[in-house]
Design an enzyme around this catalytic site. Structure first.
Site, PDB file in Angstrom:
ATOM      1  N   ASP A  44      19.504   7.392   5.839  1.00 36.28           N
ATOM      2  CA  ASP A  44      18.093   7.479   6.235  1.00 36.28           C
ATOM      3  C   ASP A  44      17.904   7.975   7.658  1.00 36.28           C
ATOM      4  O   ASP A  44      16.973   8.734   7.915  1.00 36.28           O
ATOM      5  CB  ASP A  44      17.221   6.278   5.838  1.00 36.28           C
ATOM      6  CG  ASP A  44      17.671   4.946   6.326  1.00 36.28           C
ATOM      7  OD1 ASP A  44      18.299   4.896   7.373  1.00 36.28           O
ATOM      8  OD2 ASP A  44      17.361   3.959   5.641  1.00 36.28           O
ATOM      9  N   GLU A  67       9.576   6.232   9.201  1.00 29.81           N
ATOM     10  CA  GLU A  67       9.964   4.823   9.083  1.00 29.81           C
ATOM     11  C   GLU A  67      11.021   4.425  10.109  1.00 29.81           C
ATOM     12  O   GLU A  67      11.027   3.309  10.601  1.00 29.81           O
ATOM     13  CB  GLU A  67      10.486   4.505   7.670  1.00 29.81           C
ATOM     14  CG  GLU A  67      10.873   3.044   7.553  1.00 29.81           C
ATOM     15  CD  GLU A  67      11.106   2.559   6.138  1.00 29.81           C
ATOM     16  OE1 GLU A  67      11.301   3.381   5.234  1.00 29.81           O
ATOM     17  OE2 GLU A  67      11.103   1.330   5.958  1.00 29.81           O
ATOM     18  N   ASP A 120       9.009   8.995   4.862  1.00 32.35           N
ATOM     19  CA  ASP A 120       9.993   7.977   4.491  1.00 32.35           C
ATOM     20  C   ASP A 120      11.270   8.735   4.143  1.00 32.35           C
ATOM     21  O   ASP A 120      11.360   9.390   3.111  1.00 32.35           O
ATOM     22  CB  ASP A 120       9.518   7.136   3.290  1.00 32.35           C
ATOM     23  CG  ASP A 120      10.367   5.876   3.128  1.00 32.35           C
ATOM     24  OD1 ASP A 120      11.489   5.855   3.672  1.00 32.35           O
ATOM     25  OD2 ASP A 120       9.911   4.933   2.475  1.00 32.35           O
ATOM     26  N   ILE A 122      14.247   7.795   3.305  1.00 28.41           N
ATOM     27  CA  ILE A 122      14.781   7.309   2.022  1.00 28.41           C
ATOM     28  C   ILE A 122      13.891   6.169   1.564  1.00 28.41           C
ATOM     29  O   ILE A 122      13.906   5.080   2.145  1.00 28.41           O
ATOM     30  CB  ILE A 122      16.235   6.795   2.119  1.00 28.41           C
ATOM     31  CG1 ILE A 122      17.186   7.962   2.320  1.00 28.41           C
ATOM     32  CG2 ILE A 122      16.614   6.049   0.829  1.00 28.41           C
ATOM     33  CD1 ILE A 122      18.636   7.626   2.044  1.00 28.41           C
ATOM     34  N   ASP A 123      13.115   6.432   0.552  1.00 26.92           N
ATOM     35  CA  ASP A 123      12.287   5.386  -0.038  1.00 26.92           C
ATOM     36  C   ASP A 123      13.039   4.864  -1.258  1.00 26.92           C
ATOM     37  O   ASP A 123      13.568   5.644  -2.046  1.00 26.92           O
ATOM     38  CB  ASP A 123      10.934   5.983  -0.437  1.00 26.92           C
ATOM     39  CG  ASP A 123      10.025   4.946  -1.069  1.00 26.92           C
ATOM     40  OD1 ASP A 123      10.024   3.792  -0.595  1.00 26.92           O
ATOM     41  OD2 ASP A 123       9.315   5.290  -2.030  1.00 26.92           O
ATOM     42  N   THR A 125      15.557   2.209  -0.970  1.00 30.75           N
ATOM     43  CA  THR A 125      16.906   1.936  -0.471  1.00 30.75           C
ATOM     44  C   THR A 125      17.800   1.295  -1.529  1.00 30.75           C
ATOM     45  O   THR A 125      18.956   1.680  -1.709  1.00 30.75           O
ATOM     46  CB  THR A 125      16.791   0.940   0.698  1.00 30.75           C
ATOM     47  OG1 THR A 125      15.924   1.514   1.650  1.00 30.75           O
ATOM     48  CG2 THR A 125      18.119   0.634   1.317  1.00 30.75           C
ATOM     49  N   ASP A 265       5.087   4.988   2.373  1.00 29.99           N
ATOM     50  CA  ASP A 265       5.494   4.578   1.022  1.00 29.99           C
ATOM     51  C   ASP A 265       4.534   5.093  -0.051  1.00 29.99           C
ATOM     52  O   ASP A 265       4.786   4.888  -1.241  1.00 29.99           O
ATOM     53  CB  ASP A 265       5.577   3.052   0.926  1.00 29.99           C
ATOM     54  CG  ASP A 265       6.848   2.501   1.571  1.00 29.99           C
ATOM     55  OD1 ASP A 265       7.871   3.199   1.547  1.00 29.99           O
ATOM     56  OD2 ASP A 265       6.799   1.369   2.102  1.00 29.99           O
TER      57      ASP A 265
HETATM   58  P1  AMP Z   1       9.953   0.023  -4.680  1.00 29.31           P
HETATM   59  O1  AMP Z   1      11.161   0.881  -4.718  1.00 29.31           O
HETATM   60  O2  AMP Z   1       8.758   0.629  -5.338  1.00 29.31           O
HETATM   61  O3  AMP Z   1      10.208  -1.368  -5.115  1.00 29.31           O
HETATM   62  O4  AMP Z   1       9.468  -0.051  -3.190  1.00 29.31           O
HETATM   63  C1  AMP Z   1      10.242   0.133  -2.060  1.00 29.31           C
HETATM   64  C2  AMP Z   1       9.371  -0.178  -0.887  1.00 29.31           C
HETATM   65  O5  AMP Z   1       8.902  -1.508  -0.982  1.00 29.31           O
HETATM   66  C3  AMP Z   1      10.042  -0.104   0.447  1.00 29.31           C
HETATM   67  O6  AMP Z   1       9.837   1.156   0.996  1.00 29.31           O
HETATM   68  C4  AMP Z   1       9.358  -1.196   1.275  1.00 29.31           C
HETATM   69  O7  AMP Z   1       8.602  -0.633   2.315  1.00 29.31           O
HETATM   70  C5  AMP Z   1       8.434  -1.896   0.288  1.00 29.31           C
HETATM   71  N1  AMP Z   1       8.397  -3.364   0.362  1.00 29.31           N
HETATM   72  C6  AMP Z   1       9.185  -4.200   1.056  1.00 29.31           C
HETATM   73  N2  AMP Z   1       8.782  -5.484   0.881  1.00 29.31           N
HETATM   74  C7  AMP Z   1       7.717  -5.465   0.059  1.00 29.31           C
HETATM   75  C8  AMP Z   1       6.853  -6.479  -0.482  1.00 29.31           C
HETATM   76  N3  AMP Z   1       7.032  -7.766  -0.224  1.00 29.31           N
HETATM   77  N4  AMP Z   1       5.829  -6.076  -1.293  1.00 29.31           N
HETATM   78  C9  AMP Z   1       5.656  -4.777  -1.579  1.00 29.31           C
HETATM   79  N5  AMP Z   1       6.451  -3.795  -1.088  1.00 29.31           N
HETATM   80  C10 AMP Z   1       7.456  -4.121  -0.278  1.00 29.31           C
HETATM   81 MG    MG Z   2       9.933   3.139   1.598  1.00 23.69          MG
HETATM   82 NA    NA Z   3      12.819   3.843   3.727  1.00 24.19          NA
END
Ligand code: AMP
Ligand code: MG
Ligand code: NA
Length: 319
Positions: A44, A67, A120, A122-123, A125, A265
């Site tokens: 990232d 980010e 972002d 790397i979204d 992770t 995001d």
């Molecule tokens: P996903 O892959 O859709 O589950 O989302 C990844 C993203 O979730 C990351 O980029 C974080 O910024 C975000 N994230 C971290 N903690 C939380 C949370 N408690 N509720 C919602 N999103 C979150």
């Molecule tokens: Mg992200």
């Molecule tokens: Na990220």
């Protein structure tokens, strides 16, 4: 404005970062007992460095709200990681130095302004580490509105081809999916009214990023009978935009009720879905606020749909 140049640079920069991320990922051991965060750290930071450098060359006055930040990377404990990042970046930019890389990453410390990019690098992770879905997400925001969005999804399944899709949208110009294996660019659209086969919904794999029980109940209430398709990252927006799912639900987790979503995001994914004919809002129907802050302080939860079922979903949520 046509945003021709912005779109072109965003695509090439995202594809360069994609290359770096995939190289790093190839070198992750298949079975790791405890997940080692260093591959994602390397990828990232590297991805943000490459994209910020590319943007700065062509749009030196555009701030980038990214980010990552290189402060930690400059500590002695991170020296080994910085050396690794430098090696990976040099595969793409041969004469890059560690010092330059730090500066490029820190170009991502920009502020929300009248015109800025959000990134972002790397979204998803966890998906990246699991050899699953992840996204490199880059968007241009002007006057509070996302104008250009590019989302690189190196593991996105593409029929009859090697995985890898790039989702691209410019405001008022529609959305496309580039099959990266061939370079073919195809217009995409959300699930139409009578397409029952694709009337499914997507959500996070990470249970803590949503309210799975409520999401399942809402989907059922709007007539979606298939169980949730679980996917990491903004690739979920790609699934809705390309008509593979009619709905993406991201309701606040009961464990983190005060969590606020980050603009990086959602910005790229949101314009791709909107330009494919869909709709994006928070769980109360409010538009997502990309104009004020890196965190969307006045929005709760995210609802992404093909548009047709959007009001029904909001009705179920707010009755
Ligand atoms: P996903 O892959 O859709 O589950 O989302 C990844 C993203 O979730 C990351 O980029 C974080 O910024 C975000 N994230 C971290 N903690 C939380 C949370 N408690 N509720 C919602 N999103 C979150
Ligand atoms: Mg992200
Ligand atoms: Na990220």
């Amino acid at each position: 404005m046509s945003y021709e140049k912005e779109k072109e640079i965003a695509i090439t920069a995202t594809l360069s970062a994609w290359k770096l991320c995939q190289k790093v990922r190839q070198n992750i051991p298949i079975a790791m007992e405890k997940i080692d965060k260093s591959p994602v750290t390397v990828a990232d930071y590297g991805s943000q460095a490459i994209i910020c450098k590319a943007l700065a060359e062509v749009f030196p006055n555009d701030p980038v709200v990214g980010e990552e930040d290189a402060t930690e990377l400059q500590t002695p404990e991170m020296a080994e990681n910085l050396a690794k990042i430098t090696e990976y970046v040099q595969e793409i930019i041969p004469d890059a130095t560690s010092e330059q890389i730090i500066n490029w990453i820190n170009q991502g410390n920009g502020k929300v302004e009248k015109r800025f990019w959000t990134l972002d690098p790397i979204d998803g992770t966890k998906g990246f580490l699991r050899q699953d879905q992840y996204a490199i997400a880059l968007a241009l925001i002007e006057d509070g509105e996302v104008k250009v969005g590019v989302m690189g999804c190196p593991a996105y399944p593409v029929e009859n081809h090697q995985p890898g899709a790039l989702f691209v949208a410019v405001r008022g110009q529609g959305a496309t999916m580039i099959i990266v294996a061939t370079g073919e660019e195809i217009p995409i659209q959300v699930v139409p009214e009578n397409d029952m086969e694709n009337l499914r919904f997507v959500g996070s794999i990470e249970a803590s990023h949503g309210d799975i029980e409520r999401q399942d109940a809402v989907a059922k209430a709007v007539g979606i009978i298939a169980p949730a398709v679980k996917m990491d990252s903004q690739a979920k927006y790609g699934a809705v935009a390309s008509g593979k799912a009619a709905l993406y639900l991201r309701l606040p987790s009961p464990k983190t009720p005060n969590y606020r979503e980050n603009i990086w995001d959602h910005a790229a994914g949101a314009i791709v879905v909107e330009e494919a004919g869909g709709r994006v809002s928070d769980m109360f129907g409010k538009p997502l606020d990309f104009a004020s802050n890196p965190k969307m302080l006045d929005n709760r939860g995210i609802i992404v749909s093909n548009g047709i079922i959007h009001d029904t979903v909001l009705g179920v949520l707010n009755q």
